[in-house]
Design an enzyme around this catalytic site. Structure first.
Site, PDB file in Angstrom:
ATOM      1  N   PHE A  12      31.394  40.244  30.701  1.00 17.62           N
ATOM      2  CA  PHE A  12      30.786  39.312  29.946  1.00 17.62           C
ATOM      3  C   PHE A  12      29.846  37.876  31.054  1.00 17.62           C
ATOM      4  CE2 PHE A  12      32.042  34.793  28.238  1.00 17.62           C
ATOM      5  CZ  PHE A  12      31.356  34.796  26.905  1.00 17.62           C
ATOM      6  N   GLY A  37      34.641  46.156  31.197  1.00 16.26           N
ATOM      7  CA  GLY A  37      32.836  46.102  30.997  1.00 16.26           C
ATOM      8  C   GLY A  37      32.200  46.884  31.201  1.00 16.26           C
ATOM      9  N   ASP A  55      35.986  51.165  41.791  1.00 12.59           N
ATOM     10  CA  ASP A  55      37.184  50.224  41.333  1.00 12.59           C
ATOM     11  C   ASP A  55      37.892  49.901  43.016  1.00 12.59           C
ATOM     12  OD1 ASP A  55      39.921  48.908  40.938  1.00 12.59           O
ATOM     13  OD2 ASP A  55      40.922  51.074  40.667  1.00 12.59           O
ATOM     14  N   ASN A  99      39.168  43.526  49.383  1.00  7.15           N
ATOM     15  CA  ASN A  99      38.304  44.935  49.762  1.00  7.15           C
ATOM     16  C   ASN A  99      36.657  44.096  49.827  1.00  7.15           C
ATOM     17  OD1 ASN A  99      39.895  46.456  50.779  1.00  7.15           O
ATOM     18  ND2 ASN A  99      40.479  47.104  48.094  1.00  7.15           N
ATOM     19  N   ALA A 114      35.629  34.135  41.865  1.00  2.34           N
ATOM     20  CA  ALA A 114      35.958  33.754  40.500  1.00  2.34           C
ATOM     21  C   ALA A 114      36.951  33.164  40.059  1.00  2.34           C
ATOM     22  CB  ALA A 114      34.842  34.315  39.178  1.00  2.34           C
ATOM     23  N   TYR A 145      48.312  37.317  35.786  1.00  2.00           N
ATOM     24  CA  TYR A 145      46.559  37.079  36.177  1.00  2.00           C
ATOM     25  C   TYR A 145      46.994  35.671  36.678  1.00  2.00           C
ATOM     26  CZ  TYR A 145      42.385  35.430  34.376  1.00  2.00           C
ATOM     27  OH  TYR A 145      40.376  34.849  34.510  1.00  2.00           O
ATOM     28  N   LYS A 149      45.118  35.692  40.824  1.00  2.00           N
ATOM     29  CA  LYS A 149      44.117  34.355  41.042  1.00  2.00           C
ATOM     30  C   LYS A 149      45.026  33.162  41.620  1.00  2.00           C
ATOM     31  CE  LYS A 149      40.501  35.916  38.395  1.00  2.00           C
ATOM     32  NZ  LYS A 149      39.412  35.713  38.549  1.00  2.00           N
ATOM     33  N   TYR A 159      40.672  33.801  55.198  1.00  2.00           N
ATOM     34  CA  TYR A 159      39.903  34.497  55.706  1.00  2.00           C
ATOM     35  C   TYR A 159      39.004  33.699  55.955  1.00  2.00           C
ATOM     36  CZ  TYR A 159      40.639  39.392  54.463  1.00  2.00           C
ATOM     37  OH  TYR A 159      41.230  40.523  54.478  1.00  2.00           O
ATOM     38  N   THR A 175      35.015  29.848  27.821  1.00  2.00           N
ATOM     39  CA  THR A 175      33.633  30.276  27.850  1.00  2.00           C
ATOM     40  C   THR A 175      33.314  31.017  26.636  1.00  2.00           C
ATOM     41  OG1 THR A 175      33.456  29.748  30.503  1.00  2.00           O
ATOM     42  CG2 THR A 175      32.119  31.188  28.846  1.00  2.00           C
TER      43      THR A 175
END
Ligand code: UDP
Length: 309
Positions: A12, A37, A55, A99, A114, A145, A149, A159, A175
């Site tokens: 999206f 997607g 992936d 990755n 994101a 989730y 996140k 990093y 959104t």
């Protein structure tokens, strides 16, 4: 002109960002495993982008040539999916992030992660600023989730500290807009309510409907992302969302009005751990010049038009 990699670019938000980057003359390579997607989301730009079906948690991704920017938008993003695919979701934001960060470092590219307002859990400060530390249940049904996140953010910062990664973290609030995935599998509130209203079927409000969300139309959200790509400060975290809280029952009534529907509202049980309030303190992104242009009524009307078409 930038060379960009968008992981989750067939999703999206990813596909809308890909279109805007192409319109602005940038090069885009989309990496997506098409688990949620759709290639059809990229229809308008398919001849102008590179596409790698991969992936991010499992496949070797080799990019020839340089990259200036890696954007990580590769994750399923709805409650029904976190419950059905908890391991996939947890790994895409943790292992998958690692990755992608390695690719960004190897190419000396900037990395944009994101993230989500879900990292605030059930906040007791609303509108919630980026400094709020969160109030979460790490073993709850939303945890695969939320927690991944959060870990994706931690990893970005790790990093940055150890390897000098240049990064920006974006926390998206709710959104909506065309290409948001619908139906029972995805079950996002605006998609469901509009489809129910257009069919004159009952509008399914969970709980009393007093829980709030702040809703941003996709073009406003993507303009904010573009602004951060152009003017965001490395190392910073930015909320993208409006500070206008709307209760779910008010949303249901607004959808009925905007669609001219005969639907009634029906109430059922509130899902466990459903956050009670959500609204963005958006002063950081506003200071860069962002202001949402499309209000909820106009956005709902646009959604209805897109479903009719
Ligand atoms: N919701 C609802 N009826 C529905 C779908 C969702 O009342 O048919 C509520 C849900 O409980 C939540 C809000 O709408 O309070 C937003 O849900 P969504 O899954 O769209 O987003 P999130 O909870 O992840 O912000």
């Amino acid at each position: 002109m930038m060379n960009t990699l968008i992981a989750g670019g067939a999703g999206f938000l990813g596909s809308h960002l890909t279109e805007l980057l192409i319109a602005k003359g940038h090069n885009v390579v989309v990496v997506d495993n098409l688990s949620s997607g759709l290639m059809s989301n990229l229809e308008s730009v398919k001849d102008k982008i590179g596409f790698i079906k991969a992936d991010i948690t499992a496949d070797e991704i080799s990019i020839t040539g340089g990259l200036d920017l890696v954007v990580n938008m590769a994750s399923r993003a709805s409650r029904a999916e976190w419950e059905k695919y908890p391991v996939e979701v947890a790994l895409s934001n943790s292992l998958g992030s690692s990755n992608l960060i390695k690719i960004a470092l190897a190419k000396k590219a900037r990395y944009i992660f994101a993230s989500t307002s879900e990292v605030y859990g059930n906040p007791d400060v609303v509108p919630t600023p980026e400094t709020y530390k969160g109030n979460l249940n790490h073993l709850g049904s939303r945890a695969p989730y939320d927690e991944s996140k959060i870990f994706g953010e931690t990893l970005t910062k790790a990093y940055e500290a150890e390897y000098g990664l240049e990064s920006i973290i974006i926390r998206f609030f709710n959104t909506y807009g065309p290409r948001m995935r619908g139906g029972d599998m995805y079950g996002r509130v605006i998609d469901r309510f509009i489809k129910q209203a257009m069919a004159n079927e009952p509008i399914t409000v969970y709980g009393t409907g007093s829980q709030t969300r702040s809703f941003t139309y996709v073009s406003d959200t993507i303009n904010a992302v573009m602004l951060l790509i152009e003017k965001g400060k490395p190392g910073e975290i930015y909320n993208i969302g409006t500070n206008k809280e709307l209760s779910i029952v008010e949303l249901a009534k607004t959808v009925i009005e905007v669609t001219g529907s005969k639907s009634e509202i029906v109430y059922s049980e509130l899902p466990k751990d459903d956050p009670l309030r959500r609204g963005a303190d958006n002063s950081k992104i506003s200071a860069l010049g962002w202001a949402p242009e499309i209000g909820v009524r106009e956005g709902l009307a646009k959604m209805m038009e897109s479903y009719r078409a």
